[in-house]
Design an enzyme around this catalytic site. Structure first.
Site, short mmCIF file in Angstrom:
data_model
loop_
_atom_site.label_atom_id
_atom_site.label_comp_id
_atom_site.label_asym_id
_atom_site.label_seq_id
_atom_site.Cartn_x
_atom_site.Cartn_y
_atom_site.Cartn_z
N THR A 187 0.85 -1.20 0.00
CA THR A 187 0.00 0.00 0.00
C THR A 187 0.88 1.24 0.00
O THR A 187 1.86 1.29 0.73
CB THR A 187 -0.83 0.05 1.30
N ARG A 223 -14.05 -6.87 0.69
CA ARG A 223 -13.13 -6.75 1.84
C ARG A 223 -12.45 -5.37 1.83
O ARG A 223 -11.98 -4.90 0.80
CB ARG A 223 -12.07 -7.85 1.77
N VAL A 224 -12.41 -4.74 2.98
CA VAL A 224 -11.73 -3.45 3.12
C VAL A 224 -10.72 -3.55 4.25
O VAL A 224 -11.03 -4.11 5.31
CB VAL A 224 -12.75 -2.32 3.43
N GLY A 225 -9.52 -3.01 4.04
CA GLY A 225 -8.50 -3.02 5.07
C GLY A 225 -8.44 -1.71 5.82
O GLY A 225 -9.45 -1.00 5.97
N ASP A 226 -7.26 -1.36 6.28
CA ASP A 226 -7.09 -0.14 7.09
C ASP A 226 -7.01 1.14 6.26
O ASP A 226 -7.29 2.23 6.77
CB ASP A 226 -5.80 -0.26 7.91
N THR A 271 1.09 0.69 6.44
CA THR A 271 1.00 -0.28 5.35
C THR A 271 1.19 -1.67 5.95
O THR A 271 1.84 -1.80 6.98
CB THR A 271 2.05 0.02 4.26
N GLY A 272 0.61 -2.66 5.31
CA GLY A 272 0.72 -4.01 5.86
C GLY A 272 -0.65 -4.65 5.90
O GLY A 272 -1.57 -4.22 5.19
N GLY A 301 -4.09 -5.04 6.88
CA GLY A 301 -5.06 -4.14 7.48
C GLY A 301 -5.79 -4.73 8.66
O GLY A 301 -6.12 -4.03 9.62
#
Ligand code: GLY
Length: 296
Positions: free
Chosen positions: A145, A172-175, A195-196, A198
């Site tokens: 990211t 799906r949604v991350g951070d 980054t990484g 989420g």
């Protein structure tokens, strides 16, 4: 001026941001210029156009931007067919409501505001997705990211953009689009972005935690290290194996920090002149300078 961004793919983008600031452009123009360069580059498969798709072979993008003067933000999640989601998010920052749009709502908002409908799945990304399916493998894979923070002229702005995890589930949604874990900015203190994976970054509200620590007087390097090590330790104490997460931060005075629970975490920084490619090790205790293949 300090411009900082995650991963070596940000090298040209940080140069663009530096040059835009030198020309007198706004911090928002500079941070979106940085991120748009990465979103539009077809050889980068973790952000924007040509991102790795979800399990259904569809590219769904997340992005956000936060203005540290007002704490206003714009966020976009699971948007399809738009190459530059951070520029869509930017249009939401000054809205009194509706600051976070997802899926079809985000897409319709982009179309109404002049963005083009475009296919995001490129041949190399499709080939890799089909290979995974043929092998019967649908395990999630990590990603790079892009997250950036700029402190310039008394202002702090943070922004992110990602195609999320390769082979994620649809929706799906991350951070990255979430203010708190994925990014935070307060012009009275500083800004941070993560980054990484989420799913883990969200558990530690990682970017906000760094800004909070800087607000208590920690340097950006200290704050990044404490936040990343703290989350890693807390997850282990609860019997979990932490996945990878990394952060960058800048305070209002332009001092920067970076930390990761990876062995090495590459990031790019410019404090006015030279653009440097650096590696953070040991939860931010060691920073090494390296050559970068994108420095052309
Ligand atoms: N950090 C990006 C994501 O987990 O989607």
């Amino acid at each position: 001026m300090t411009v900082i961004a995650t991963w070596e793919i940000a090298f040209q983008g940080v140069k663009i941001a530096r040059d835009l600031l030198r020309e007198g452009k706004s911090v928002e123009d500079a941070i979106c210029g940085l991120i748009n360069q990465i979103e539009l580059e077809p050889s980068f498969h973790n952000v924007g156009y040509s991102g790795w798709p979800n399990q259904d072979g569809i590219v769904e993008l997340d992005a956000a931007i936060m203005n540290g003067d007002t704490l206003s933000y714009g966020s976009i999640a699971s948007i399809r067919n738009v190459k530059t989601p951070v520029s869509v998010a930017r249009l939401l920052v000054d809205e009194p409501y509706n600051n976070f749009l997802v899926g079809p709502g985000a897409y319709e908002f982009a179309m109404k505001n002049g963005f083009k409908h475009e296919e995001l799945l490129t041949e190399p990304a499709k080939k890799r997705w089909l290979e995974k399916l043929a092998e019967g493998r649908n395990e999630i894979e990590g990603h790079d990211t892009v997250g950036a923070v700029i402190a310039s002229g008394g202002r702090v702005v943070s922004a992110t953009s990602t195609s999320g995890l390769f082979m994620k589930w649809k929706g799906r949604v991350g951070d990255s689009p979430i203010v708190g874990p994925g990014l935070y900015a307060d012009s009275d203190i500083g800004g941070a972005t993560a980054t990484g994976v989420g799913e883990d970054i969200i558990k530690g509200t990682l970017s906000y935690e760094i800004v909070r620590l800087m607000g208590e007087g920690k340097s950006p390097m200290e704050a990044c290290g404490i936040a990343v090590k703290g989350l890693d330790d807390r997850l282990r104490a609860k019997g979990k194996t932490p996945r990878e997460f990394s952060v960058v931060a800048v305070n209002k005075d332009g001092e920067y920090g970076a930390a990761s629970n990876r062995e090495e975490f590459p990031f790019v920084v410019c404090t006015g002149d030279e653009v440097e490619f650096l590696i953070s090790k040991d939860f931010g205790k060691t920073i090494e300078k390296r050559k970068n293949k994108y420095d052309v």
